[in-house]
Design an enzyme around this catalytic site. Sequence first.
Site, PDB file in Angstrom:
ATOM      1  N   HIS A 103       2.643  10.112  -4.616  1.00  0.00           N
ATOM      2  CA  HIS A 103       1.384   9.570  -5.144  1.00  0.00           C
ATOM      3  C   HIS A 103       0.841   8.477  -4.234  1.00  0.00           C
ATOM      4  CE1 HIS A 103      -1.489   8.082  -8.197  1.00  0.00           C
ATOM      5  NE2 HIS A 103      -1.160   6.898  -7.724  1.00  0.00           N
ATOM      6  N   GLU A 104       1.691   7.534  -3.853  1.00  0.00           N
ATOM      7  CA  GLU A 104       1.238   6.444  -2.991  1.00  0.00           C
ATOM      8  C   GLU A 104       0.856   6.964  -1.609  1.00  0.00           C
ATOM      9  OE1 GLU A 104       0.481   3.721  -4.245  1.00  0.00           O
ATOM     10  OE2 GLU A 104       1.476   4.029  -6.171  1.00  0.00           O
TER      11      GLU A 104
END
Length: 230
Positions: A103-104
């Site tokens: 996600h990051e």
Amino acid sequence: MPYLYGFDTGFLLFFIPAMILAMYAQFKVQNTFAKYLKVPNRKGYTGVEVARYILDANGLNDVRIERIPGALTDHYDPSKRVLRLSEPVYSQPSIASISVAAHESGHAVQHQHGYFPLIARNALVPIVNFSAQFTWILIILGLIMSSGSLINAGIILFSAAVLFQIITLPVEFNASHRALAMLSQSGIISDDERPKARAVLSAAALTYVAAAAVSIAQLLRLLLIRGDRD
């Protein structure tokens, strides 16, 4: 009517329900993360390994990855082009770790591609930081001095924070969508691991929905209070 029997009705109607949602979202993300932190991914990848793979696969070899303390403190810093992963995400080979890392990494890919909502959100950061310092000073002074102008100025500043939270929603949803796609297409996760990764990402997304709801509820409350002063 903003006040009923001495109670702030905006607080009762808007703020309390939004805060209940926020508390549920925090409970949900913490429990989901803790649950899948105990579930190893089949290929044994750690969060830092997945993040490095995704970054390099997207031509982001110059983006550094740093380990930071805490839990769920993970973030991408576009100004320094650094991906910061919390200790559990950085080093553990779990479904939760690789989901958060992906996600990051998705934010870094957004930055590379000039994803407009991310650019808009970053542009609002200085304004939001300024509003955080002066919004409530202006509103409290306005209430004390019965100055509609000061209250309005505070509400305008607070509106920037609300806009920031709203713009954050597509940024986070898109990063999660990218994360799930990259994890699947690269073969990092198998088909039966995909729902588990989605559960982690969905729980995290709920926290941003709740944050936006709290901000909107607070704005509605302030507008009710301002209307009562006219």
